[in-house]
Design an enzyme around this catalytic site. Structure first.
Site, PDB file in Angstrom:
ATOM      1  N   GLY A  58       0.842  -1.199   0.000  1.00  0.00           N
ATOM      2  CA  GLY A  58       0.000   0.000   0.000  1.00  0.00           C
ATOM      3  C   GLY A  58       0.866   1.233   0.000  1.00  0.00           C
ATOM      4  O   GLY A  58       1.975   1.240  -0.537  1.00  0.00           O
ATOM      5  N   CYS A  59       0.388   2.263   0.622  1.00  0.00           N
ATOM      6  CA  CYS A  59       1.087   3.542   0.682  1.00  0.00           C
ATOM      7  C   CYS A  59       2.448   3.375   1.344  1.00  0.00           C
ATOM      8  O   CYS A  59       2.544   2.826   2.445  1.00  0.00           O
ATOM      9  CB  CYS A  59       0.244   4.545   1.466  1.00  0.00           C
ATOM     10  SG  CYS A  59       1.088   6.073   1.847  1.00  0.00           S
TER      11      CYS A  59
END
Length: 175
Positions: free
Chosen positions: A9-10
Site C-alpha cells: 500500500g502507501c
C-alpha cells in the site's frame, strides 16, 4: 547487511512501521516493478508506470531475520485486496514482495503457502512474489514522511492508527 523490498500500500505507512524495527536500517520509499525508468510520484500515482509504491530496507540478519520481516509484512496489511489498501486504489498500491535471492523467494512462497492453508482470511491472498529488478528512490519529500508530518491529515487518520497497532503487535521487536 541484506536488502528487502516490500510493497503493501502507501509507502508512508510501510516505511513508518519497518523503520521502527530492531536490526532494520536505511528504510527508503520508492518504486519498483514497473516499466518506466526513473518514475516520478505523479507518474506512479497515475498507474501508468506499472510501478508499485515500495520500501527498500537494509537489515542485519543477526538481529532480525527475513522470516521476521515477512511476518511484519503479512500482518500489517491486507494481502487479499487486489491493487488496493484501504482507500488507496490502483496497481501502485498492490501487495508485493520483490525477492533479492532464491532464499528470500523460497521463504516468501513458503510463508504465503502457510497463510493460505490457515484460512485466516476469507478471500484468497493476491500478493505478488516477483524477482527484484530495479528500485527507484522516491523524491526526497517522501523520506521519513510520517515522522516529519504526523499532524498532516492522512498521517493522523490513516498512518498513525496503523503504526499504533503495529507497535502493540511487535513491541518486542521495536527499537
Amino acid at each position: 547487511m541484506e536488502k528487502a523490498t516490500f510493497g503493501s500500500g502507501c509507502f508512508w505507512c510501510t516505511e513508518a512501521m519497518f523503520q521502527r524495527l530492531k536490526g532494520v536500517s536505511n528504510v527508503k520509499s520508492g518504486y519498483s516493478g514497473g516499466h518506466t525508468k526513473n518514475p516520478t510520484y505523479k507518474e506512479v500515482c497515475s498507474g501508468a508506470s506499472g510501478h508499485a509504491e515500495v520500501i527498500q530496507l537494509e537489515y542485519d540478519p543477526e538481529i532480525i531475520t527475513y522470516d521476521e520481516l515477512l511476518e511484519v509484512f503479512w500482518k500489517t496489511h491486507d494481502p487479499t485486496t487486489l491493487n488496493r489498501q484501504g482507500n488507496d486504489v490502483g496497481t501502485q498500491y498492490r501487495s508485493v514482495i520483490f525477492y533479492h535471492s532464491e532464499s528470500q523467494k523460497e521463504l516468501a512462497l513458503s510463508y504465503k503457502k502457510k497463510l493460505e492453508a490457515s484460512n485466516i482470511w476469507p478471500d484468497p491472498i493476491v500478493t505478488e512474489i516477483s524477482p527484484y529488478e530495479e528500485f527507484y528512490p522516491a523524491e526526497i519529500e517522501h523520506d521519513n514522511y510520517y515522522n516529519e508530518n504526523a499532524s498532516q491529515p492522512y498521517c493522523a487518520f490513516i498512518v498513525a492508527p496503523k503504526v499504533e497497532k503495529f507497535k502493540k503487535i511487535f513491541a518486542e521487536k521495536l527499537n
